[in-house]
Write an enzyme that holds these catalytic residues in place. Structure first.
Site, PDB file in Angstrom:
ATOM      1  N   ASN A  40       0.825  -1.210   0.000  1.00  0.00           N
ATOM      2  CA  ASN A  40       0.000   0.000   0.000  1.00  0.00           C
ATOM      3  C   ASN A  40       0.858   1.258   0.000  1.00  0.00           C
ATOM      4  O   ASN A  40       0.526   2.257  -0.652  1.00  0.00           O
ATOM      5  CB  ASN A  40      -0.945  -0.002   1.200  1.00  0.00           C
ATOM      6  CG  ASN A  40      -2.110  -0.965   1.011  1.00  0.00           C
ATOM      7  OD1 ASN A  40      -2.476  -1.273  -0.124  1.00  0.00           O
ATOM      8  ND2 ASN A  40      -2.679  -1.455   2.106  1.00  0.00           N
ATOM      9  N   LYS A  42       3.792   1.508  -1.338  1.00  0.00           N
ATOM     10  CA  LYS A  42       4.363   1.626  -2.681  1.00  0.00           C
ATOM     11  C   LYS A  42       3.317   2.122  -3.686  1.00  0.00           C
ATOM     12  O   LYS A  42       3.616   2.958  -4.544  1.00  0.00           O
ATOM     13  CB  LYS A  42       4.929   0.266  -3.116  1.00  0.00           C
ATOM     14  CG  LYS A  42       6.126  -0.173  -2.279  1.00  0.00           C
ATOM     15  CD  LYS A  42       6.466  -1.643  -2.466  1.00  0.00           C
ATOM     16  CE  LYS A  42       7.570  -2.065  -1.501  1.00  0.00           C
ATOM     17  NZ  LYS A  42       7.850  -3.519  -1.558  1.00  0.00           N
ATOM     18  N   GLN A  86       6.911  -9.260  -4.246  1.00  0.00           N
ATOM     19  CA  GLN A  86       6.897  -8.944  -2.817  1.00  0.00           C
ATOM     20  C   GLN A  86       7.295 -10.193  -2.012  1.00  0.00           C
ATOM     21  O   GLN A  86       6.679 -11.251  -2.152  1.00  0.00           O
ATOM     22  CB  GLN A  86       5.500  -8.479  -2.396  1.00  0.00           C
ATOM     23  CG  GLN A  86       5.401  -8.033  -0.958  1.00  0.00           C
ATOM     24  CD  GLN A  86       6.176  -6.752  -0.684  1.00  0.00           C
ATOM     25  OE1 GLN A  86       6.175  -5.831  -1.503  1.00  0.00           O
ATOM     26  NE2 GLN A  86       6.845  -6.698   0.451  1.00  0.00           N
ATOM     27  N   LEU A  87       8.334 -10.040  -1.222  1.00  0.00           N
ATOM     28  CA  LEU A  87       8.804 -11.151  -0.382  1.00  0.00           C
ATOM     29  C   LEU A  87       8.403 -10.905   1.064  1.00  0.00           C
ATOM     30  O   LEU A  87       8.288  -9.752   1.487  1.00  0.00           O
ATOM     31  CB  LEU A  87      10.330 -11.276  -0.520  1.00  0.00           C
ATOM     32  CG  LEU A  87      10.842 -11.561  -1.943  1.00  0.00           C
ATOM     33  CD1 LEU A  87      12.366 -11.592  -1.956  1.00  0.00           C
ATOM     34  CD2 LEU A  87      10.265 -12.857  -2.495  1.00  0.00           C
ATOM     35  N   ASP A 111      13.902  -4.117  -8.175  1.00  0.00           N
ATOM     36  CA  ASP A 111      14.365  -4.472  -6.835  1.00  0.00           C
ATOM     37  C   ASP A 111      15.835  -4.862  -6.839  1.00  0.00           C
ATOM     38  O   ASP A 111      16.460  -4.970  -5.777  1.00  0.00           O
ATOM     39  CB  ASP A 111      13.535  -5.649  -6.286  1.00  0.00           C
ATOM     40  CG  ASP A 111      12.597  -5.215  -5.167  1.00  0.00           C
ATOM     41  OD1 ASP A 111      12.742  -4.077  -4.686  1.00  0.00           O
ATOM     42  OD2 ASP A 111      11.725  -6.008  -4.772  1.00  0.00           O
ATOM     43  N   SER A 160      23.377  -9.800   3.972  1.00  0.00           N
ATOM     44  CA  SER A 160      22.236 -10.339   3.221  1.00  0.00           C
ATOM     45  C   SER A 160      22.312  -9.902   1.756  1.00  0.00           C
ATOM     46  O   SER A 160      22.935  -8.894   1.414  1.00  0.00           O
ATOM     47  CB  SER A 160      20.921  -9.846   3.829  1.00  0.00           C
ATOM     48  OG  SER A 160      20.713  -8.483   3.506  1.00  0.00           O
ATOM     49  N   PRO A 258      11.436   4.371  13.415  1.00  0.00           N
ATOM     50  CA  PRO A 258      11.151   4.357  11.972  1.00  0.00           C
ATOM     51  C   PRO A 258      11.303   5.749  11.361  1.00  0.00           C
ATOM     52  O   PRO A 258      11.546   6.708  12.073  1.00  0.00           O
ATOM     53  CB  PRO A 258       9.697   3.886  11.931  1.00  0.00           C
ATOM     54  CG  PRO A 258       9.109   4.414  13.201  1.00  0.00           C
ATOM     55  CD  PRO A 258      10.200   4.328  14.240  1.00  0.00           C
ATOM     56  N   THR A 366      -7.250 -11.725 -65.820  1.00  0.00           N
ATOM     57  CA  THR A 366      -7.162 -12.864 -66.736  1.00  0.00           C
ATOM     58  C   THR A 366      -7.259 -14.140 -65.889  1.00  0.00           C
ATOM     59  O   THR A 366      -7.179 -14.076 -64.656  1.00  0.00           O
ATOM     60  CB  THR A 366      -5.815 -12.873 -67.470  1.00  0.00           C
ATOM     61  OG1 THR A 366      -4.775 -13.170 -66.526  1.00  0.00           O
ATOM     62  CG2 THR A 366      -5.524 -11.532 -68.130  1.00  0.00           C
ATOM     63  N   GLU A 370      -3.595 -11.380 -61.598  1.00  0.00           N
ATOM     64  CA  GLU A 370      -2.753 -10.214 -61.893  1.00  0.00           C
ATOM     65  C   GLU A 370      -1.819  -9.818 -60.748  1.00  0.00           C
ATOM     66  O   GLU A 370      -1.189  -8.781 -60.793  1.00  0.00           O
ATOM     67  CB  GLU A 370      -3.634  -9.022 -62.293  1.00  0.00           C
ATOM     68  CG  GLU A 370      -4.647  -9.347 -63.377  1.00  0.00           C
ATOM     69  CD  GLU A 370      -4.056 -10.177 -64.530  1.00  0.00           C
ATOM     70  OE1 GLU A 370      -3.034  -9.751 -65.088  1.00  0.00           O
ATOM     71  OE2 GLU A 370      -4.605 -11.255 -64.836  1.00  0.00           O
ATOM     72  N   SER A 373      -2.077 -10.864 -54.466  1.00  0.00           N
ATOM     73  CA  SER A 373      -1.382 -11.391 -53.279  1.00  0.00           C
ATOM     74  C   SER A 373       0.069 -10.935 -53.263  1.00  0.00           C
ATOM     75  O   SER A 373       0.605 -10.535 -52.225  1.00  0.00           O
ATOM     76  CB  SER A 373      -1.452 -12.916 -53.255  1.00  0.00           C
ATOM     77  OG  SER A 373      -2.783 -13.363 -53.174  1.00  0.00           O
TER      78      SER A 373
END
Length: 921
Positions: A40, A42, A86-87, A111, A160, A258, A366, A370, A373
């Site tokens: 949400n 993001k 998303q992990l 990512d 990591s 945070p 003819t 002619e 295609s």
């Protein structure tokens, strides 16, 4: 600041490329609360910046294969520039996370988690990879301090793949001296104390103490941990990996938790998405395909068609599909050179504007043809491979009857062919075989129903049509529709009266009114009239019948005019196969066969994708006869192609026979049902055909041309231009600009070609050009392609010739007088009876599909030029109610061709070495 900058960049993109938006896809498996929260955040950031974000949510029952399939689709979507998984993956099934992250296309992996992007980062290719968003955000925060990174000592705690390892690489390639520490580092405090820049991502609450930190250091805390706190309502609070209170006393800069690294991570995801969109714009212009075209190696004299076809190495058809913007799950491969395209692409591209719509037709030909295609293919090769326009050819699939009979193949010719031509001319993907099976199922159902009604009582029929299963009778859906048609509004099989049972079970078909014939895709003259039912088991029920060629089946016409599977099924249900003895129409729905027909045709309705010699895309789909049907490829192929090429692209389709037949039906029938409006008519003319119309000797297939056709004769050409003038007039009658393509043969002189060009312009053509594409490929049709481009910009005031509400006779008369040049029409008694019958049955308001010779504007193939004053005889009228037209029969014609004395199959065989096809198509 980052978001404001990105917002401005997106505005600039959309101003430069109207309709373009950076696209971000977020793939989630399961329904974790923390993942929902992050997603949400993001989505909110994307909306604020102007990024088009799409959240794809798979259930927690999704398998690894489900996730990989979804990733493949998103990888192929040109509207998705950034794509994250998303992990963690919240699935009940075992899923290999590394396999999933590596399945994301590296150029969309915003990512930065794929092994390719990680590898590029580790070796310092920072300008050619995506960096994981958290390290990228950390680096941006460090830059914001104004402190130079180069030469500084940096310590990263944590290793990591998402934060620690890429952070180490990023600092290293920004010229810091980097040490990575982790849970096993024995001298952690000592190492921290040396750091000018400290990045902590260990996942352990407040493990780094303030007293460890070097005074003046920059501290980036990536940790998010929960610790008990009785003062909080939740009983816990969020802290980082660094003891913030003590550390901020030592650090010059420190991120809070945070509110520090987290928002920057989201901002960097947005930045990577915008960067990916910018890279996309640098490489691909929106709406412009990036196609690998094939270079032709021209030879003189021009080799046989099959030699040219087999000397070319076609691109893998999957590559062609990708080049034109089709997704992998929209394409069904049939080997390496042909594929079917799912109709779902129309829904995906429904908001995409259509391209320019061009129809190729010709003067009265003819018997040799002619080159319509060949011109169609030459034109698309010129527009695509030489003028670099998005362009599709849409052509009919040829019948194998003429291929093995007298005509040979229909893939074009010379250096303008659909390839491989042997695949094109033979089974392709089996559509015609499906039509054969479906048509003959209807035929079998008709005779079986007549037989069963003749030999059973009402109750016996009812017991078999509505059998009791475990003591319960139940009407099928198609039987409910029949009851409703009869005005019986009941759904309980036990509730019908005897009279209602009688009406329900007895179609009471009058055998003399059966119009539905069996079909075969082989020229077999001895099946033109047959007797069926001669076995003793048929108890004496015999009748005279016939076989037609498969492409004359109404099912083929339905396939060509349907705009989807549901529409095709409804049209099948409406097909009238006979009348009852009371004069009521009997339909495929009455026979109960509609659903089965849809099942047989469910794959045939998907257009077939192929390519030309020069690598431009081609849809090959449907091949209805141009006499008793409308002679055009499918509406669906045209609609899909028009969406794929985009508003500046071109779709070139071909109408069978001359403009008086194929083009007239293209406008009055195909365009009426499709709702599409053409921009340009390309009218193919040849000096040879004009000499024939000027009074030259007969032209016969397999016989050398008389000298009048191989020597200059301006008088014959000028006289024959009456036919050219009339066909130009016919095209302009519909309000569409006309470009005349003069298809040059080696026997034509410059004076003859120049005369045709002059006459065409004087007759009202927008332009007229000489074409040499048969010998030179797209290069030989460049002037034609440029003329078509100019004509497509001219006003096109398209209009139909007639209103379908007019009486049947008036519609026929308008075509005869306005298009053919007739003085009037004459309906023979059988035709008059059919007009009355079809009007009474409610079929009078359908378009008219004239079935007449293609060798003259009149009904007489010997009348050349532009005859006038003749009366056009209408010997009969038949109805293709499912397809949606009535077809008056002008003169006599066969719907089952025969084989000539020396059929084409004499020259067709397998190559003993390669196993491929040899021969002349």
């Amino acid at each position: 600041q980052v978001r404001d900058r990105l917002k401005q960049q997106v505005v600039e993109m959309t101003e430069k490329f109207p309709g373009f938006k950076p696209g971000l896809a977020i793939l989630q498996v399961g329904n974790r609360d923390d993942s929902n929260l992050y997603i949400n955040m993001k989505l909110k950031a994307a909306a604020e910046i102007g990024i088009s974000a799409n959240h794809i949510k798979l259930p927690n029952t999704a398998t690894e294969a489900d996730v990989l399939k979804c990733i493949a689709s998103l990888n192929a979507d040109p509207a998705v520039h950034g794509f994250i998984v998303q992990l963690p993956l919240d699935s009940d099934k075992p899923i290999n996370t590394e396999k999933i992250t590596n399945a994301v296309a590296p150029e969309k992996d915003v990512d930065g988690l794929s092994s390719i992007n990680a590898g590029k980062l580790s070796r310092g290719d920072l300008g050619d990879c995506f960096i994981p968003c958290t390290p990228k955000g950390c680096m941006e925060l460090i830059r914001q301090t104004g402190v130079q990174v180069a030469g500084k000592r940096a310590v990263v705690i944590g290793r990591s793949k998402i934060v620690g390892a890429p952070m180490h690489d990023l600092l290293l390639w920004n010229n810091a001296t980097v040490t990575t520490c982790h849970s096993k580092t024995s001298t952690l405090a000592e190492e921290v104390g040396k750091a000018d820049i400290l990045v902590v991502a260990a996942g352990r609450a407040e493990m780094v103490k303030g007293e460890w930190i070097k005074p003046g250091a920059i501290v980036i805390d990536c940790g998010i941990n929960h610790v008990p706190d009785s003062t909080k309502a939740s009983g816990k609070r969020v802290v980082g990996d660094v003891a913030y209170t003590s550390a901020k006393e030592k650090a010059s800069f420190i991120t809070p938790v945070p509110g520090g690294v987290g928002p920057m991570t989201v901002a960097m995801l947005m930045q990577s998405t915008v960067e990916s969109a910018q890279r996309f714009l640098e490489k691909f212009q929106p709406g412009k395909w990036t196609i690998q075209y094939n270079q032709l190696t021209l030879k003189m004299p021009v080799p046989s068609d099959i030699e040219i076809s087999q000397s070319c190495t076609p691109k893998p058809i999957g590559q062609v599909a990708k080049e034109v913007g089709l997704f992998p799950d929209e394409v069904e491969l049939y080997g390496q050179t042909k594929a079917k395209v799912q109709l779902s692409v129309l829904n995906r591209l429904k908001n995409q504007p259509d391209g320019k719509y061009v129809v190729v037709t010709g003067i009265t030909p003819t018997p040799l043809g002619e080159g319509k295609s060949t011109t169609t293919v030459g034109l698309v090769q010129a527009l695509g491979a030489h003028l670099h326009q998005n362009v599709f050819a849409c052509v009919r699939q040829p019948s194998q009857g003429p291929t093995f009979g007298i005509k040979g193949g229909a893939a074009g010719g010379g250096y303008c062919q659909v390839v491989p031509m042997e695949e094109f001319n033979l089974h392709l993907t089996g559509d015609i075989h499906a039509i054969t099976a479906a048509n003959n199922l209807v035929a079998a159902a008709i005779d079986a129903r007549i037989f069963h009604e003749l030999t059973q009582s009402d109750q016996a029929l009812y017991n078999r049509l509505v059998p009791s299963v475990n003591g319960v009778r139940k009407f099928s859906d198609i039987q409910i529709r029949r009851l409703q048609k009869l005005g019986i509004n009941k759904t309980d099989p036990m509730a019908l009266t005897k009279e209602e049972v009688n009406s329900f079970v007895r179609l009471d078909i009058d055998p003399s009114t059966i119009t539905w014939q069996r079909v075969l895709d082989t020229n077999d003259r001895f099946l033109r009239k047959i007797t069926i039912g001669q076995s003793p088991t048929e108890k004496g029920f015999t009748r005279t019948a016939q076989f037609d060629i498969t492409v004359s089946s109404e099912i083929m016409a339905v396939l060509a005019l349907a705009d989807g599977l549901d529409d095709m099924k409804k049209r099948f249900g409406r097909m009238v196969v006979a009348s009852s003895k009371k004069g009521q129409p009997v339909t495929a729905d009455d026979l109960g066969v509609t659903g089965a027909l849809a099942v047989l045709m469910k794959d045939a309705i998907k257009p077939n994708l192929m390519q030309t010699l020069e690598g431009t895309p081609v849809f090959v789909h449907a091949g209805p006869f141009a006499n008793i049907a409308h002679g055009n490829s499918s509406v669906l192929a045209d609609k899909i192609a028009l969406k794929l090429v985009g508003k500046d692209g071109f779709v070139v389709t071909e109408a069978g026979f001359g403009a008086d037949i194929g083009m007239e039906k293209f406008f009055n029938i195909k365009c009426r049902y499709s709702g599409l409006r053409p921009h340009v008519v390309v009218l193919v003319a040849t000096v040879r055909a004009l000499k024939m119309h000027g009074g030259g000797p007969a032209v016969t297939a397999g016989v050398p041309l008389p000298k009048e056709y191989t020597e200059e004769n301006l008088q014959l050409v000028a006289k024959g231009c009456s036919n050219l003038n009339k066909q130009i007039q016919n095209a302009r009658m519909f309000g569409v600009p006309v470009v005349v393509a003069v298809n040059a043969f080696k026997t034509d002189t410059k004076a003859e070609l120049a005369l045709v060009v002059q006459h065409a312009k004087e007759a009202g053509a927008f332009d007229a050009v000489e074409c040499t594409h048969w010998a030179e490929g797209g290069k030989g049709a460049l002037a034609l392609a440029q003329a078509v481009q100019r004509a497509s910009q001219a006003p096109s005031n398209f209009r139909f010739l007639y209103n379908v509400e007019l009486p049947v006779i008036d519609k026929i008369r308008l075509i005869a007088q306005q298009v053919y040049g007739a003085r009037d029409i004459e309906l023979l008694p059988e035709a008059q009876e059919k007009v009355a019958l079809y009007t009474k049955q409610g079929f009078g308001n359908m378009p008219v599909c004239m079935a007449k010779t293609h060798l003259s504007l009149s009904h007489d193939p010997e009348q050349k030029g532009a005859p006038t004053g003749f009366v056009l005889p209408i010997r009969d009228i038949r109805a293709s109610v499912g397809a949606g037209f009535l077809y008056p029969l002008v003169g006599t014609m066969s719907t089952m061709p025969g084989l000539p004395t020396r059929p084409c199959f004499y020259d067709i065989d397998l190559d003993p070495v390669s196993g491929g096809v040899n021969g002349l198509f």
